[in-house]
Scaffold this active site. Structure first.
Site, PDB file in Angstrom:
ATOM      1  N   SER A 231       0.849  -1.193   0.000  1.00  0.00           N
ATOM      2  CA  SER A 231       0.000   0.000   0.000  1.00  0.00           C
ATOM      3  C   SER A 231       0.884   1.242   0.000  1.00  0.00           C
ATOM      4  O   SER A 231       2.063   1.179  -0.369  1.00  0.00           O
ATOM      5  CB  SER A 231      -0.947  -0.014   1.207  1.00  0.00           C
ATOM      6  N   ASN A 232       0.350   2.374   0.405  1.00  0.00           N
ATOM      7  CA  ASN A 232       1.109   3.621   0.478  1.00  0.00           C
ATOM      8  C   ASN A 232       0.611   4.459   1.644  1.00  0.00           C
ATOM      9  O   ASN A 232      -0.257   4.025   2.407  1.00  0.00           O
ATOM     10  CB  ASN A 232       1.017   4.382  -0.856  1.00  0.00           C
ATOM     11  N   HIS A 233       1.131   5.681   1.772  1.00  0.00           N
ATOM     12  CA  HIS A 233       0.883   6.494   2.964  1.00  0.00           C
ATOM     13  C   HIS A 233      -0.348   7.395   2.878  1.00  0.00           C
ATOM     14  O   HIS A 233      -0.583   8.199   3.780  1.00  0.00           O
ATOM     15  CB  HIS A 233       2.104   7.372   3.257  1.00  0.00           C
ATOM     16  N   SER A 234      -1.141   7.284   1.836  1.00  0.00           N
ATOM     17  CA  SER A 234      -2.271   8.203   1.685  1.00  0.00           C
ATOM     18  C   SER A 234      -3.278   8.034   2.821  1.00  0.00           C
ATOM     19  O   SER A 234      -3.686   6.912   3.153  1.00  0.00           O
ATOM     20  CB  SER A 234      -2.969   7.963   0.349  1.00  0.00           C
ATOM     21  N   ALA A 298      -4.732   7.358  -4.170  1.00  0.00           N
ATOM     22  CA  ALA A 298      -3.385   6.853  -4.438  1.00  0.00           C
ATOM     23  C   ALA A 298      -3.527   5.367  -4.772  1.00  0.00           C
ATOM     24  O   ALA A 298      -3.542   4.513  -3.875  1.00  0.00           O
ATOM     25  CB  ALA A 298      -2.487   7.060  -3.228  1.00  0.00           C
TER      26      ALA A 298
END
Length: 419
Positions: A231-234, A298
């Site tokens: 995943s990512n930091h959004s 994102a």
């Protein structure tokens, strides 16, 4: 906010200032050579129909007289906590409750630093800490003072707390140097405040009545096994703010959201998804009956080729995960958008403008919102953002501001394009 800076994005001096009729503006003046502009600013606010009261720091009296400001504002000028002649108290609490907007112009580096630290050693500062209304500052100082990391950090901290910043202009300064630090022109400051207060007009909430929008927000989750994922930091904050801003103006909004802890904005219909594939299905289905979409999520560009049904156990050697491309949601909507409006986002770490312009063309966006992780206060998780609007006719750079205000500016641009 960087030290290179950009002109404020507000109507020009030649336009009529709207949104100020009947408004109560508390004008704060600090000790800067630019204080002479406060007289012109006060006059413009009065001519636009605002009631103006003025509070000055003791040093400000060395640059412009209280008599001048009292004559223009048609109200007594407040400097001290009490009147030494009769002991009457000038209540900073009452001032903060009275105002619809507290405008500090010019705002010196010293005053900005004290505001950022919560120091209250004069009437102007104690009033700031008591104000319940929007606060706007218009910095004025020499270019090196403005560019100093301490000043930039103070401006970032104030922006994160919701203080609106009217960016200083570039030009010749009192020191004889040329650069960024000049207080913005009074007409631009008045227009900025007019836009801010005009946005509270209930009629503005009806401006997108009957329009239908899709907004994507948050991060997708691509499973590796039942426990792990990519995943990512959004956080979803920017997309949720946009969905709320559009709904507040009367639009019918479908929010397609990745995992987040945020509450659903008022008036918004929310569809929760996890993976990029799920977001593709939900966004494309919703877009078929929409007037436009804002692609703020994102979304993962790659997902594991296979997902283990059981937790992958640690072994002695290295592990390799094969990834495959996900379907490009924005490109798909761009291909089928016809006359509908499509807005994209580009979060970059290098070659920002080149990459954003390429994405604008490739995805068939009407405009793209660029932000860079190299800009302090911008990007994931925080409550502020610093963005640039790019379309086929040019670019418009905005200063660091709360994400809620960025959302309003995006909604403004969407409205202008729909008209």
């Amino acid at each position: 906010m960087d030290s290179q800076g950009h002109d404020i994005q507000s109507p020009g001096a030649g336009r009529t200032v709207e949104g100020l009729a009947g408004r109560r503006i508390l004008l704060g003046i600090t000790g800067s050579i630019a204080a002479y502009k406060a007289a012109v600013l006060c006059r413009l606010l009065k001519c636009a129909g605002a009631e103006v009261r003025v509070v000055m720091t003791p040093l400000a009296k060395q640059f412009i007289t209280p008599l001048t400001m009292a004559t223009l504002s048609k109200n007594p000028i407040l400097v001290e906590f009490f009147d030494p002649e009769n002991g009457a108290w000038n209540s900073h609490v009452s001032l903060g409750e009275w105002a619809d907007c507290y405008l500090i112009a010019p705002a010196t580096a010293n005053t900005l630093a004290k505001m950022a630290c919560g120091i209250a050693d004069n009437l102007l500062l104690t009033t700031y800490l008591s104000a319940r209304c929007p606060v706007v500052v218009s910095p004025a100082m020499d270019l090196d003072m403005y560019a100093h990391p301490a000043t930039q950090e103070n401006l970032r901290r104030l922006a994160e707390r919701g203080v609106r910043i009217v960016q200083p202009a570039e030009g010749e300064l009192a020191s004889g140097l040329t650069g960024k630090g000049r207080m913005a022109e009074p007409a631009d400051i008045a227009a900025f405040v007019g836009q801010l207060l005009g946005g509270e007009n209930p009629e503005k909430k009806k401006s997108l009545q009957g329009r239908r929008f899709v907004v994507t927000a948050g991060a997708t989750i691509e499973a590796i096994d039942p426990v792990r994922f990519i995943s990512n930091h959004s956080s979803g904050k920017m997309g949720y703010a946009i969905a709320g801003a559009l709904a507040a103006r009367g639009a019918d909004v479908t929010l397609v959201s990745g995992r987040t802890a945020l509450p659903t904005p008022a008036g918004v219909r929310r569809t929760d998804v996890l993976s990029a594939a799920e977001m593709y299905d939900a966004a494309t289905a919703a877009f078929d009956r929409a007037d436009g979409a804002v692609m703020c999520a994102a979304v993962a560009d790659y997902t594991p080729d296979t997902v283990s049904e059981t937790k992958i156990k640690k072994c002695g050697g290295e592990m390799c995960i094969t990834l495959r491309r996900t379907r490009d949601i924005a490109a798909e909507l761009g291909a089928r958008k016809s006359s509908r409006l499509l807005v994209g986002f580009a979060l970059e770490t290098h070659d920002e403008q080149v990459n954003a312009e390429a994405k604008l063309a490739k995805k068939n966006f009407d405009f793209i919102v660029l932000n860079s992780l190299r800009d302090a206060g911008a990007g994931f998780r925080g409550d502020t953002n610093k963005v640039t609007f790019i379309d086929r006719s040019g670019r418009e750079e905005l200063p660091l501001m709360p994400k809620s205000e960025v959302a309003e500016r995006i909604a403004d641009k969407i409205e202008s394009l729909l008209k």
